[in-house]
Design an enzyme around this catalytic site. Structure first.
Site, PDB file in Angstrom:
ATOM      1  N   ASN A   1       0.867  -1.186   0.000  1.00  0.00           N
ATOM      2  CA  ASN A   1       0.000   0.000   0.000  1.00  0.00           C
ATOM      3  C   ASN A   1       0.901   1.232   0.000  1.00  0.00           C
ATOM      4  O   ASN A   1       1.460   1.589   1.027  1.00  0.00           O
ATOM      5  CB  ASN A   1      -0.905  -0.037   1.243  1.00  0.00           C
ATOM      6  CG  ASN A   1      -1.760   1.213   1.368  1.00  0.00           C
ATOM      7  OD1 ASN A   1      -1.841   2.019   0.438  1.00  0.00           O
ATOM      8  ND2 ASN A   1      -2.390   1.379   2.520  1.00  0.00           N
TER       9      ASN A   1
ATOM     10  N   LYS B   1       0.057   4.269  -0.363  1.00  0.00           N
ATOM     11  CA  LYS B   1      -0.598   5.477   0.155  1.00  0.00           C
ATOM     12  C   LYS B   1      -0.344   6.638  -0.817  1.00  0.00           C
ATOM     13  O   LYS B   1      -0.349   6.420  -2.016  1.00  0.00           O
ATOM     14  CB  LYS B   1      -0.135   5.757   1.590  1.00  0.00           C
ATOM     15  CG  LYS B   1      -0.263   4.492   2.451  1.00  0.00           C
ATOM     16  CD  LYS B   1      -0.133   4.724   3.920  1.00  0.00           C
ATOM     17  CE  LYS B   1      -0.309   3.398   4.654  1.00  0.00           C
ATOM     18  NZ  LYS B   1      -0.294   3.520   6.095  1.00  0.00           N
TER      19      LYS B   1
ATOM     20  N   HIS C   1      -9.744   1.154   4.201  1.00  0.00           N
ATOM     21  CA  HIS C   1      -8.510   1.344   4.969  1.00  0.00           C
ATOM     22  C   HIS C   1      -8.775   2.320   6.125  1.00  0.00           C
ATOM     23  O   HIS C   1      -9.561   3.257   5.978  1.00  0.00           O
ATOM     24  CB  HIS C   1      -7.395   1.877   4.064  1.00  0.00           C
ATOM     25  CG  HIS C   1      -6.065   1.878   4.733  1.00  0.00           C
ATOM     26  ND1 HIS C   1      -5.684   2.884   5.590  1.00  0.00           N
ATOM     27  CD2 HIS C   1      -5.058   0.972   4.718  1.00  0.00           C
ATOM     28  CE1 HIS C   1      -4.472   2.594   6.061  1.00  0.00           C
ATOM     29  NE2 HIS C   1      -4.075   1.436   5.548  1.00  0.00           N
TER      30      HIS C   1
ATOM     31  N   GLU D   1      -7.199   4.732   7.256  1.00  0.00           N
ATOM     32  CA  GLU D   1      -6.936   6.152   6.965  1.00  0.00           C
ATOM     33  C   GLU D   1      -8.106   6.775   6.207  1.00  0.00           C
ATOM     34  O   GLU D   1      -8.348   7.972   6.305  1.00  0.00           O
ATOM     35  CB  GLU D   1      -5.613   6.289   6.195  1.00  0.00           C
ATOM     36  CG  GLU D   1      -4.431   6.095   7.135  1.00  0.00           C
ATOM     37  CD  GLU D   1      -3.157   5.607   6.479  1.00  0.00           C
ATOM     38  OE1 GLU D   1      -3.051   5.664   5.234  1.00  0.00           O
ATOM     39  OE2 GLU D   1      -2.259   5.146   7.216  1.00  0.00           O
TER      40      GLU D   1
ATOM     41  N   GLU E   1      -6.006  -5.034  10.126  1.00  0.00           N
ATOM     42  CA  GLU E   1      -4.999  -4.014  10.421  1.00  0.00           C
ATOM     43  C   GLU E   1      -5.388  -3.271  11.693  1.00  0.00           C
ATOM     44  O   GLU E   1      -6.164  -2.308  11.642  1.00  0.00           O
ATOM     45  CB  GLU E   1      -4.931  -2.991   9.280  1.00  0.00           C
ATOM     46  CG  GLU E   1      -4.445  -3.552   7.972  1.00  0.00           C
ATOM     47  CD  GLU E   1      -3.808  -2.450   7.123  1.00  0.00           C
ATOM     48  OE1 GLU E   1      -2.613  -2.551   6.835  1.00  0.00           O
ATOM     49  OE2 GLU E   1      -4.506  -1.488   6.793  1.00  0.00           O
TER      50      GLU E   1
ATOM     51  N   GLY F   1       1.889   2.242  11.121  1.00  0.00           N
ATOM     52  CA  GLY F   1       2.794   3.392  11.127  1.00  0.00           C
ATOM     53  C   GLY F   1       3.675   3.470  12.361  1.00  0.00           C
ATOM     54  O   GLY F   1       4.164   4.534  12.721  1.00  0.00           O
TER      55      GLY F   1
ATOM     56  N   SER G   1       2.834  -2.095  10.407  1.00  0.00           N
ATOM     57  CA  SER G   1       4.267  -2.129  10.754  1.00  0.00           C
ATOM     58  C   SER G   1       4.954  -3.455  10.437  1.00  0.00           C
ATOM     59  O   SER G   1       5.776  -3.945  11.223  1.00  0.00           O
ATOM     60  CB  SER G   1       4.470  -1.740  12.219  1.00  0.00           C
ATOM     61  OG  SER G   1       3.984  -0.419  12.430  1.00  0.00           O
TER      62      SER G   1
HETATM   63  P1  PGA Z   1       2.538   0.435   7.712  1.00  0.00           P
HETATM   64  O1  PGA Z   1       1.128   0.687   7.007  1.00  0.00           O
HETATM   65  O2  PGA Z   1       3.079  -0.870   7.169  1.00  0.00           O
HETATM   66  O3  PGA Z   1       3.373   1.625   7.280  1.00  0.00           O
HETATM   67  O4  PGA Z   1       2.310   0.384   9.182  1.00  0.00           O
HETATM   68  C1  PGA Z   1       0.225  -0.378   6.824  1.00  0.00           C
HETATM   69  C2  PGA Z   1      -1.057   0.126   6.254  1.00  0.00           C
HETATM   70  O5  PGA Z   1      -1.521   1.214   6.640  1.00  0.00           O
HETATM   71  O6  PGA Z   1      -1.666  -0.540   5.384  1.00  0.00           O
END
Ligand code: PGA
Length: 260
Positions: free
Chosen positions: A11, A13, A97, A99, A167, A173, A215
């Site tokens: 991903n 982003k 997601h 976010e 997730e 993050g 992460s």
């Molecule tokens: P990250 O993000 O691996 O940077 O923690 C995962 C995600 O938001 O899909």
């Protein structure tokens, strides 16, 4: 989606900044993925890079989108339909997601997007996960509701094109030491399959790939996939670094079938 293959989803982003960078990272990932025997990779860049990258996609490295609107066409300023994504070469789409949910996407909207994308024959990666855990276990009911509402009116035949990405928001993050342990993820995998079995039936629950995200790094990938009994990973930051992502891919590719 091939049965028994692991799936690693990147991903990106709102990254990287330029098409040149996007092409370079994608090229690097493709080189590692070419050697993978048991793992499929899906890179989800910003919409604008989809046509560019899908031209260079292979059966081992496909491209997906990070969101899709639920209407087919019309006066919806700034939105991109599932149909448009499909014609831009996307094979997958991430829906719900955290976010996007943080920007106001409700379970109802997520559900409409899931249905629209499945109708376009896209593979839907439905993201679920709690913001925080509580000792009474309310977060388990929260996760269940995200799945039940997200899949409302989704018929069983569509489970062939469905993936669930668990997730936990508290693990996204962060440092790779803050990710879930394989042992904890194992419990969660069992729980997620139980929800799917209640919603559909046992064969459907067994065939929907379950991914972990939050992460993920080369440091924790093996424990999560092998100990967590998941079918793959959803990787954020580390998917923008072809070297780290390649390492994760190689590690996961070596994990023997870990399905529950
Ligand atoms: P990250 O993000 O691996 O940077 O923690 C995962 C995600 O938001 O899909």
């Amino acid at each position: 989606m091939k049965k028994n293959k692991k799936i690693i989803v990147g991903n990106w982003k709102m990254n990287p900044e330029t098409p040149e960078e996007a092409r370079a990272i994608f090229g690097g990932i493709k080189r590692t993925a070419a050697g993978a025997r048991n793992t499929e990779t899906v890179i989800c860049p910003p919409h604008i890079f989809l046509p560019l990258l899908s031209k260079n996609a292979t059966p081992k490295v496909q491209v997906g989108a990070q969101n899709a609107f639920y209407e087919y066409v019309g006066a919806f300023t700034g939105e991109v339909s599932a149909h448009m994504l499909k014609t831009s070469g996307a094979t997958h789409v991430i829906i719900g997601h955290s976010e996007r949910r943080a920007l106001g996407e409700s379970d109802e909207i997520v559900n409409k997007k899931v249905i629209a994308a499945l109708r376009e024959d896209l593979n839907v990666i439905l993201c679920v996960g709690e913001k925080a855990r509580d000792s009474e276990g309310h977060y388990l009911e929260f996760i269940k509701q995200e799945i039940v509402r997200g899949l409302s009116k989704v018929q069983k035949r569509y489970t062939f094109n469905l993936l669930i990405a668990y997730e936990p928001v508290w693990a996204i993050g962060k440092s790779d030491r803050d990710a879930m342990s394989g042992a904890d993820m194992h419990q969660m995998s069992i729980y997620l399959r139980k929800i799917l079995a209640e919603l559909y039936d046992a064969p459907a629950a067994a065939r929907v790939p379950i991914l972990y995200g939050g992460s993920v790094s080369p440091f924790n990938a093996e424990d999560i996939v092998s100990g967590g009994h998941v079918d793959g990973l959803l990787v954020g930051r580390q998917s923008l670094d072809a070297k780290s992502f390649g390492e994760i891919l190689r590690i996961v590719d070596l994990v023997r079938d870990s399905k529950i």
